[in-house]
Design a protein around this motif. Structure first.
Motif, mmCIF file in Angstrom:
data_model
loop_
_atom_site.group_PDB
_atom_site.id
_atom_site.type_symbol
_atom_site.label_atom_id
_atom_site.label_comp_id
_atom_site.label_asym_id
_atom_site.label_seq_id
_atom_site.Cartn_x
_atom_site.Cartn_y
_atom_site.Cartn_z
ATOM 1 N N MET A 39 0.898 -1.009 -0.096
ATOM 2 C CA MET A 39 0.295 -0.021 0.109
ATOM 3 C C MET A 39 0.832 1.294 -0.014
ATOM 4 O O MET A 39 0.360 2.170 -0.670
ATOM 5 N N ILE A 40 1.989 1.153 0.646
ATOM 6 C CA ILE A 40 2.856 2.503 0.730
ATOM 7 C C ILE A 40 3.354 2.690 -0.699
ATOM 8 O O ILE A 40 3.449 3.657 -1.070
ATOM 9 N N GLY A 41 3.638 1.365 -1.440
ATOM 10 C CA GLY A 41 4.299 1.625 -2.703
ATOM 11 C C GLY A 41 3.183 2.256 -3.733
ATOM 12 O O GLY A 41 3.365 3.033 -4.568
ATOM 13 N N LEU A 42 1.877 1.862 -3.428
ATOM 14 C CA LEU A 42 0.836 2.285 -4.202
ATOM 15 C C LEU A 42 0.800 3.723 -4.009
ATOM 16 O O LEU A 42 0.334 4.689 -5.041
ATOM 17 N N GLU A 43 0.810 4.439 -3.175
ATOM 18 C CA GLU A 43 0.969 5.838 -2.664
ATOM 19 C C GLU A 43 2.049 6.647 -3.264
ATOM 20 O O GLU A 43 2.065 7.952 -3.093
ATOM 21 N N ILE A 44 3.380 5.920 -3.610
ATOM 22 C CA ILE A 44 4.481 6.495 -4.158
ATOM 23 C C ILE A 44 4.313 7.059 -5.798
ATOM 24 O O ILE A 44 4.018 6.000 -6.363
ATOM 25 N N ASP A 45 4.195 8.348 -5.874
ATOM 26 C CA ASP A 45 3.767 8.592 -7.141
ATOM 27 C C ASP A 45 5.368 8.991 -7.999
ATOM 28 O O ASP A 45 5.677 10.220 -7.560
ATOM 29 N N LEU A 46 5.804 7.962 -8.785
ATOM 30 C CA LEU A 46 7.182 8.466 -9.616
ATOM 31 C C LEU A 46 6.812 9.440 -10.237
ATOM 32 O O LEU A 46 8.104 10.454 -10.340
ATOM 33 N N VAL A 65 -7.691 0.492 -8.162
ATOM 34 C CA VAL A 65 -7.040 -0.656 -7.490
ATOM 35 C C VAL A 65 -6.969 -0.302 -5.970
ATOM 36 O O VAL A 65 -7.409 -0.858 -4.936
ATOM 37 N N THR A 66 -6.556 0.944 -6.054
ATOM 38 C CA THR A 66 -6.326 1.664 -4.599
ATOM 39 C C THR A 66 -7.535 1.775 -3.849
ATOM 40 O O THR A 66 -7.783 1.188 -2.511
ATOM 41 N N ALA A 67 -8.583 2.221 -4.477
ATOM 42 C CA ALA A 67 -10.171 2.081 -3.829
ATOM 43 C C ALA A 67 -10.554 0.589 -3.557
ATOM 44 O O ALA A 67 -10.906 0.628 -2.313
ATOM 45 N N LYS A 68 -10.380 -0.256 -4.330
ATOM 46 C CA LYS A 68 -10.721 -1.674 -4.051
ATOM 47 C C LYS A 68 -10.128 -2.425 -2.710
ATOM 48 O O LYS A 68 -10.777 -2.797 -2.225
ATOM 49 N N VAL A 69 -8.634 -1.923 -2.594
ATOM 50 C CA VAL A 69 -7.953 -2.582 -1.405
ATOM 51 C C VAL A 69 -7.777 -1.640 -0.372
ATOM 52 O O VAL A 69 -7.105 -2.139 0.629
ATOM 53 N N THR A 70 -8.579 -0.616 -0.273
ATOM 54 C CA THR A 70 -8.448 0.161 0.880
ATOM 55 C C THR A 70 -8.902 -0.594 2.196
ATOM 56 O O THR A 70 -8.241 -0.593 3.208
ATOM 57 N N SER A 71 -10.072 -1.228 2.191
ATOM 58 C CA SER A 71 -10.647 -1.978 3.189
ATOM 59 C C SER A 71 -9.476 -2.879 3.765
ATOM 60 O O SER A 71 -9.205 -3.282 5.133
ATOM 61 N N LEU A 72 -8.878 -3.650 2.513
ATOM 62 C CA LEU A 72 -8.096 -4.807 3.258
ATOM 63 C C LEU A 72 -6.568 -4.042 3.427
ATOM 64 O O LEU A 72 -5.891 -4.481 4.628
#
Length: 574
Positions: free
Chosen positions: A68-75, A258-265
């Protein structure tokens, strides 16, 4: 198996109970999860004692948290980061790391022989908490201010530093140039493969399943664990693989979905990680608490020492240089992740991890308190900085400060400069250039100050919440005074206070104020405003016109007119 399920149930129930308490006390939820883990763990009530359960819970939570941290890193943001953010980030990260490394080595922490406590801890204190910072900045409506953007930019570069540290972490026991080079090559192979697959293969697969939310979720999880296992195959850690999996998806066309779908997890696994981490924290001894206090003091002092100077040197002014230092004055949840990776690799002692966790708890509470009051702290600190000889943007050479009485008279004064004021100035540039010459702005944003000076628009650098700032700005002689910044964005004042003060010193001025809530209009008129802007009414009128045009088949004409207005427009603020 039954014991693991029972331990998981206890972890979630206690995390929820302590989380409710933290919410009521307005404290970060991470603190609640750490305390919950400590209470039920082997050093607390001993409800969970199985080392295997704790290890499984922690590893699952750690892998998914890094994903999840990786998902929030905007290259893309890293690539687009301006020189101010890049220089500040480099000085802060490298400066904090080297200062901390020197301090911890002097304190006797190890950096060799299979133990690297000083190295891990130095990396940990160089990072700041994204969770705490974003939450507080959002609550204060400061995400999109200059200090907010600088703070978030530094956080992004800190994440990149953490990635590099994780890349060399497996090679620490044999830290030679060739070994480090091989590790970096392996990370390069992992990152390249993940980015290429996410760029050319995954979009087609996710396009097929885009309308099936459960498959999007399963696909994201499959990608996370597939890259994690590939990293393990390359001789890297699963945690590193999970982070790279997230980073590769951050550039992915379906990243937001994808981020929205996995937020609860995400919330579930983050909860598990911090509860499991709390279980590993022994009751702190006086020595551990003393060490934690050293980390707390060092972190707060080091942020001022490494963040303020580069920003001030790059002409950002005292306020915009000090606020990011206050915002960044804590250690990150990612810091605990790095320390935990070291513990699992037997490279960090549990006493060091305990001290880092205790410091995290103290800094999370203290930093939240300081950030919520950062404007008041900054206003009190600036005079002290000036007494030490530091000059703000409004302080020029004596020769430059001499103005005639006629020059100081301002016909139109704008108090505070945000997007409405930016658009107002842009419209004047297009339609009433002569009127723009009579505009005088009062604001404390370095970006606004430098850009308006470049465009030859008169500006006084100062805080409009201070009465002396308004006096020096010449509001006593102004014909029109405009306050276009809503109360939610004003710091230390409000539209009503500004109107009352201006009316007291200038009874004849025409005062234009801004209201967010309809009921505020009467309050502002009673305070002395001549006209109150209610932006929502103007937006509602425009929406009615757009809907009417759509029904008449004329929406394309309206769009063309809007595009013509936006063409070659030079806004100071985006």
């Amino acid at each position: 198996m039954h014991e693991l399920i029972r331990d998981l149930a206890l972890s979630i129930v206690m995390a929820w109970l302590f989380g409710v308490g933290a919410f009521v006390a307005r404290q970060p939820l991470i603190l609640a999860y750490l305390v919950a883990g400590f209470v039920i763990g082997p050093f607390g009530l001993k409800w969970v004692q199985s080392e295997q359960s704790i290890s499984i819970i922690a590893e699952l939570g750690l892998i998914f948290m890094l994903f999840m941290i990786g998902l929030e890193i905007d290259l893309k943001k890293i690539v687009r980061a301006g020189s101010v953010i890049l220089v500040t980030s480099a000085v802060q990260i490298i400066g904090c790391f080297l200062l901390a490394l020197g301090l911890f080595l002097l304190m006797g922490l190890t950096i060799g022989g299979g133990k690297f406590d000083a190295l891990y801890l130095a990396a940990a204190v160089a990072l700041s908490s994204t969770v705490i910072i974003v939450k507080v900045l959002y609550e204060k409506h400061e995400i999109d201010t200059l200090p907010g953007r600088i703070t978030l930019g530094v956080l992004v570069l800190q994440d990149l530093f953490a990635i590099l540290f994780l890349a060399i972490q497996p090679s620490l026991n044999d830290l030679q140039f060739s070994v480090v080079l091989v590790s970096l090559i392996r990370v390069g192979v992992l990152l390249t493969a993940a980015l290429l697959i996410s760029r050319f293969t995954l979009p087609h697969l996710f396009q097929i399943i885009a309308r099936l939310p459960e498959l999007v979720l399963v696909g994201a999880l499959a990608w996370c664990f597939a890259v994690a296992e590939f990293a393990e195959f390359l001789g890297l850690s699963r945690e590193m693989g999970a982070l790279v999996a997230g980073v590769s998806l951050s550039t992915f066309p379906y990243a937001l979905d994808v981020t929205a779908k996995v937020t609860s997890l995400r919330d579930f696994f983050i909860t598990l990680f911090f509860v499991a981490l709390g279980m590993t924290i022994p009751l702190p001894t006086p020595a551990v608490l003393g060490f934690a206090l050293v980390i707390v003091v060092f972190t707060m002092v080091s942020r001022v020492v490494t963040v303020f100077p580069p920003l001030y040197a790059m002409d950002q002014g005292l306020r915009a240089s000090l606020l990011p230092a206050i915002n960044l004055a804590q250690i990150s949840e990612f810091s605990l992740v790095l320390i935990q990776v070291g513990v699992q690799s037997a490279q960090v002692q549990t006493s060091t991890a305990s001290a880092a966790s205790a410091a995290f708890v103290v800094l999370a509470v203290l930093s939240t308190f300081l950030m919520m009051r950062s404007d008041a702290i900054t206003r009190r600190a600036i005079p002290a900085f000036k007494r030490f000889g530091l000059r703000d943007l409004d302080e020029k050479k004596a020769a430059d400060q001499l103005e005639t009485t006629a020059e100081r008279k301002r016909r139109i004064v704008i108090l505070g400069f945000y997007r409405v004021a930016s658009s107002f100035v842009a419209e004047l540039e297009r339609r009433h250039a002569a009127l723009l010459e009579q505009v005088f702005v009062v604001d404390f944003s370095p970006t606004v100050y430098h850009e308006l000076q470049r465009r030859d628009v008169k500006i006084h650098y100062g805080d409009i919440s201070h009465a002396d700032t308004l006096t020096h700005a010449g509001i006593a002689d102004a014909e029109i005074v405009i306050s276009s910044v809503p109360d939610s964005l004003l710091k230390g004042t409000s539209n009503e206070r500004l109107v009352r003060h201006v009316r007291a010193v200038n009874p004849t001025a025409k005062i234009i104020a801004t209201a967010e809530v309809l009921a505020e209009t009467e309050t502002l008129y009673a305070a002395g405003a001549d006209y109150v802007i209610v932006a929502r009414l103007d937006l509602a009128n425009e929406l009615v016109e757009v809907v009417t045009a759509a029904e008449a088949g004329l929406i394309d004409d309206m769009r063309s007119r809007l595009e013509e207005r936006l063409k070659d427009r030079r806004e100071i603020l985006p």
